[in-house]
Design a protein around this motif. Structure first.
Motif, PDB file in Angstrom:
ATOM      1  N   MET A  81       0.845  -1.196  -0.074  1.00 54.16           N
ATOM      2  CA  MET A  81      -0.053   0.050   0.092  1.00 54.16           C
ATOM      3  C   MET A  81       0.773   1.031  -0.004  1.00 54.16           C
ATOM      4  O   MET A  81       0.804   2.212  -0.691  1.00 54.16           O
ATOM      5  CB  MET A  81      -1.025   0.148   1.213  1.00 54.16           C
ATOM      6  CG  MET A  81      -2.032  -1.152   1.150  1.00 54.16           C
ATOM      7  SD  MET A  81      -3.046  -0.858   2.555  1.00 54.16           S
ATOM      8  CE  MET A  81      -3.854   0.505   2.369  1.00 54.16           C
ATOM      9  N   TRP A 102      -7.588  -1.944   6.322  1.00 50.27           N
ATOM     10  CA  TRP A 102      -6.914  -1.562   5.130  1.00 50.27           C
ATOM     11  C   TRP A 102      -7.581  -0.138   4.577  1.00 50.27           C
ATOM     12  O   TRP A 102      -7.083   0.811   4.249  1.00 50.27           O
ATOM     13  CB  TRP A 102      -6.898  -2.480   3.875  1.00 50.27           C
ATOM     14  CG  TRP A 102      -6.388  -3.770   4.402  1.00 50.27           C
ATOM     15  CD1 TRP A 102      -6.995  -4.812   3.751  1.00 50.27           C
ATOM     16  CD2 TRP A 102      -5.135  -4.166   4.942  1.00 50.27           C
ATOM     17  NE1 TRP A 102      -6.172  -5.742   4.350  1.00 50.27           N
ATOM     18  CE2 TRP A 102      -4.965  -5.535   5.091  1.00 50.27           C
ATOM     19  CE3 TRP A 102      -4.335  -3.285   5.806  1.00 50.27           C
ATOM     20  CZ2 TRP A 102      -4.109  -6.199   5.753  1.00 50.27           C
ATOM     21  CZ3 TRP A 102      -3.440  -3.902   6.461  1.00 50.27           C
ATOM     22  CH2 TRP A 102      -3.074  -5.231   6.473  1.00 50.27           C
ATOM     23  N   ALA A 106      -5.773   3.585   4.334  1.00 47.21           N
ATOM     24  CA  ALA A 106      -5.941   4.348   3.297  1.00 47.21           C
ATOM     25  C   ALA A 106      -6.091   5.728   3.724  1.00 47.21           C
ATOM     26  O   ALA A 106      -5.827   6.675   3.004  1.00 47.21           O
ATOM     27  CB  ALA A 106      -6.756   3.506   2.190  1.00 47.21           C
TER      28      ALA A 106
END
Length: 372
Positions: A81, A102, A106
């Motif tokens: 990521m 996740w 983000a």
């Protein structure tokens, strides 16, 4: 109700770290690399051997690189990521706690503005709504909900964005279409029954192209750096790890991979997982008070199987799990803390089907005991 006469021989049903391979014992591990530098000839050879075995058992195409990285599956996925996101818009799929993790990374850490497609526990988001001009991040198998994607057909073959699969409880137990996966991550501690702390990162050619064409505008800690001099650090995928690995954990993984090879490879591992999940499903179908958390059979996990118990709250679930552990018939089967109250039984390849079958009467016993 009397205690059942037959007990699981190996009561290890944890969803991570998971049961060791049948026949495992510490004295069966090769120890020559212990106490040696991971950069020594033997250290590099064993790390390289481990990577080669993973490639062989997973049937990875030559187009995909595989490397050992720090931080278990979490470290591997966050490495991807931090290193690759930001080149284009991002879509995240979240239907259980790790997918939501996740999303948090983000939004709050990487400061992206992603599209988030959600579904409640037990269901999948609408895969048909995905815009494949975006980078798309998802868990292949939701370890805390028991819901998996059905296959890889929903991943566009002509996608413009990259597909990122957190596949930690899917690899070695489910068939993954590597031509549809640009980034995949996992840890040895799941289907292989290995140890934690180390992750595995798999990169397809489109992921490598992204890394070499897109320098992210954020600081990258040393543990996340995949590039060297503007090019992919190929050494990572040859056993030259970013930081010092545990060679004992590496030897443990090699044992599990060699066991898998002797067993018959990927298809044999998948067959064992599917047989275990089918045995547990028979237990569920025979009991009116027991149901699957995953609503649709085609998206039901064959590894981290999550069960709902009619009317049982968190307190009763804890009672049941504690009783079964005290009897040494099932360890660590309470559902994940963020999931709806229930049980979670690991059905990966290192579990014996006979032990799943023996668990059924003990579930009856614990159900009756806690009804008082």
């Amino acid at each position: 109700m009397n205690r059942p006469a037959v007990r699981p021989q190996r009561p290890f049903f944890s969803s991570g770290p998971c049961a060791k391979p049948p026949g495992w014992s510490p004295d069966k591990l090769s120890l020559e690399s212990l106490g040696r530098s991971h950069r020594s000839k033997i250290g590099k050879a064993r790390l390289s051997h481990c990577i080669a075995l993973m490639r062989e058992v997973l049937e990875l195409p030559d187009t995909h690189r595989v490397g050992i990285v720090p931080g278990s599956d979490t470290g591997a996925f966050e490495m991807a990521m931090w290193s690759m996101l930001g080149a284009r818009a991002v879509t995240l799929l979240a239907w259980e706690s790790f997918g939501e993790g996740w999303v948090t990374d983000a939004v709050k850490q990487l400061k992206l503005d992603p599209t988030v497609l959600r579904a409640p526990y037990g269901e999948l988001p609408a895969l048909s709504r995905i815009d494949w001009s975006n980078d798309v991040l998802f868990t292949w198998n939701g370890t805390t909900s028991g819901v998996r994607v059905p296959d890889g057909e929903w991943i566009a073959g002509n996608r413009e964005g990259l597909s990122f699969a957190d596949a930690t409880s899917a690899v070695f137990a489910m068939r993954l279409p590597w031509d549809r996966i640009d980034v995949a991550t996992f840890s040895w501690q799941k289907v292989l029954g290995g140890e934690g702390a180390h992750g595995v990162l798999i990169l397809g050619p489109r992921a490598v192209e992204r890394l070499e064409s897109f320098p992210p505008d954020r600081p990258l800690p040393k543990l996340f750096r995949l590039m060297s001099g503007g090019k992919l650090n190929e050494g990572i995928f040859k056993g030259e790890t970013i930081n010092t690995p545990s060679m004992l954990a590496v030897e443990d993984a090699i044992f599990a991979l060699e066991w898998a090879t002797e067993l018959g490879g990927l298809e044999a591992l998948i067959a064992r997982s599917e047989a275990n999940a089918a045995a547990l499903d028979r237990i569920v179908q025979e009991r009116s008070w027991l149901t699957h958390l995953a609503h649709q059979p085609e998206t039901r996990s064959t590894t981290s199987v999550c069960l709902s118990l009619e009317g049982a709250d968190e307190a009763r679930i804890k009672q049941i799990a504690a009783l079964l552990e005290a009897e040494e018939v099932a360890y660590d089967i309470a559902g994940y803390r963020d999931a709806p109250p229930g049980l979670r039984v690991w059905c990966g390849a290192t579990v014996e089907t006979s032990d799943i079958e023996a668990l059924g009467p003990w579930l009856d016993w614990a159900w009756e005991e806690t009804a008082r």
